[in-house]
Design a protein around this motif. Structure first.
Motif, short mmCIF file in Angstrom:
data_model
loop_
_atom_site.label_atom_id
_atom_site.label_comp_id
_atom_site.label_asym_id
_atom_site.label_seq_id
_atom_site.Cartn_x
_atom_site.Cartn_y
_atom_site.Cartn_z
N LYS A 37 -28.30 -17.14 -8.17
CA LYS A 37 -28.08 -17.60 -9.53
C LYS A 37 -29.21 -17.11 -10.42
O LYS A 37 -30.35 -17.03 -9.99
CB LYS A 37 -28.03 -19.13 -9.59
CG LYS A 37 -26.74 -19.69 -9.09
CD LYS A 37 -26.60 -21.13 -9.44
CE LYS A 37 -25.28 -21.64 -8.86
NZ LYS A 37 -25.26 -23.09 -8.82
N ARG A 38 -28.86 -16.79 -11.65
CA ARG A 38 -29.86 -16.43 -12.65
C ARG A 38 -30.05 -17.64 -13.55
O ARG A 38 -29.10 -18.16 -14.12
CB ARG A 38 -29.42 -15.23 -13.47
CG ARG A 38 -30.46 -14.88 -14.51
CD ARG A 38 -30.37 -13.47 -15.01
NE ARG A 38 -30.66 -12.57 -13.89
CZ ARG A 38 -30.08 -11.39 -13.75
NH1 ARG A 38 -29.21 -10.97 -14.63
NH2 ARG A 38 -30.39 -10.62 -12.72
N LEU A 55 -36.00 -15.53 -17.89
CA LEU A 55 -34.97 -15.54 -16.85
C LEU A 55 -35.64 -15.53 -15.48
O LEU A 55 -36.71 -14.94 -15.30
CB LEU A 55 -34.08 -14.31 -16.97
CG LEU A 55 -33.27 -14.18 -18.25
CD1 LEU A 55 -32.59 -12.82 -18.29
CD2 LEU A 55 -32.25 -15.29 -18.36
N LEU A 56 -35.00 -16.18 -14.51
CA LEU A 56 -35.46 -16.17 -13.12
C LEU A 56 -34.24 -16.06 -12.24
O LEU A 56 -33.25 -16.78 -12.44
CB LEU A 56 -36.22 -17.46 -12.79
CG LEU A 56 -36.60 -17.64 -11.32
CD1 LEU A 56 -37.76 -16.70 -10.97
CD2 LEU A 56 -36.98 -19.06 -11.03
N THR A 57 -34.26 -15.16 -11.26
CA THR A 57 -33.17 -15.04 -10.31
C THR A 57 -33.54 -15.75 -9.02
O THR A 57 -34.57 -15.45 -8.42
CB THR A 57 -32.86 -13.56 -10.01
OG1 THR A 57 -32.52 -12.91 -11.24
CG2 THR A 57 -31.70 -13.43 -9.03
N PHE A 76 -26.25 -18.77 -14.37
CA PHE A 76 -25.24 -17.74 -14.21
C PHE A 76 -25.08 -17.44 -12.73
O PHE A 76 -26.07 -17.15 -12.05
CB PHE A 76 -25.64 -16.45 -14.95
CG PHE A 76 -25.90 -16.66 -16.41
CD1 PHE A 76 -24.85 -16.68 -17.31
CD2 PHE A 76 -27.19 -16.86 -16.87
CE1 PHE A 76 -25.09 -16.88 -18.66
CE2 PHE A 76 -27.44 -17.06 -18.22
CZ PHE A 76 -26.38 -17.07 -19.12
N GLN A 77 -23.87 -17.51 -12.22
CA GLN A 77 -23.59 -17.22 -10.82
C GLN A 77 -23.62 -15.71 -10.58
O GLN A 77 -23.04 -14.95 -11.34
CB GLN A 77 -22.21 -17.77 -10.43
CG GLN A 77 -21.86 -17.60 -8.97
CD GLN A 77 -22.69 -18.49 -8.08
OE1 GLN A 77 -22.86 -19.66 -8.36
NE2 GLN A 77 -23.21 -17.92 -7.01
N LEU A 78 -24.32 -15.28 -9.54
CA LEU A 78 -24.40 -13.88 -9.16
C LEU A 78 -23.79 -13.69 -7.77
O LEU A 78 -23.49 -14.67 -7.08
CB LEU A 78 -25.86 -13.40 -9.16
CG LEU A 78 -26.61 -13.55 -10.48
CD1 LEU A 78 -28.07 -13.16 -10.29
CD2 LEU A 78 -25.97 -12.71 -11.56
N ARG A 79 -23.66 -12.45 -7.35
CA ARG A 79 -23.11 -12.16 -6.03
C ARG A 79 -24.04 -12.65 -4.93
O ARG A 79 -25.26 -12.72 -5.12
CB ARG A 79 -22.88 -10.67 -5.85
CG ARG A 79 -21.81 -10.12 -6.75
CD ARG A 79 -21.51 -8.69 -6.44
NE ARG A 79 -22.74 -7.92 -6.24
CZ ARG A 79 -22.78 -6.63 -6.03
NH1 ARG A 79 -21.66 -5.94 -5.99
NH2 ARG A 79 -23.91 -6.01 -5.86
N GLY A 80 -23.47 -12.96 -3.79
CA GLY A 80 -24.27 -13.33 -2.62
C GLY A 80 -24.87 -14.72 -2.69
O GLY A 80 -25.81 -15.01 -1.97
N GLY A 81 -24.38 -15.58 -3.55
CA GLY A 81 -24.89 -16.94 -3.64
C GLY A 81 -26.12 -17.09 -4.52
O GLY A 81 -26.71 -18.16 -4.59
#
Length: 74
Positions: A47-48, A56-58, A40-45
């Motif tokens: 990913k989760r 889960l790992l960010t 999953f793409q997150l803000r600031g480059g």
């Protein structure tokens, strides 16, 4: 006479970042191998990562990890 197997899969260690991580990569966390099943793409480059086991790992933009990646040779 040389024999070359076709369709052989090789497992190579590669350094990954949030930009290069792929589904199917195997990352060792706390001594346990975890295979990435979804991203999953997150803000600031960042990913989760969701693993097959449900954890889960960010990965932040500057996180670097070593993963095992399967490459196929035909």
């Amino acid at each position: 006479m040389r024999f070359q197997a076709r369709g052989v899969a090789l497992i190579n260690p590669v350094e990954i970042t949030s930009a290069s991580v792929q589904r199917g990569d195997v990352i060792q966390i706390g001594g346990q191998a975890c295979r990435v099943s979804d991203l999953f793409q997150l803000r600031g480059g960042a990913k989760r990562l969701r693993f097959e086991s449900g954890e889960l790992l960010t990965m932040h933009a500057r996180t670097r990890l070593v993963a095992l990646r399967t490459t196929r040779r035909w």
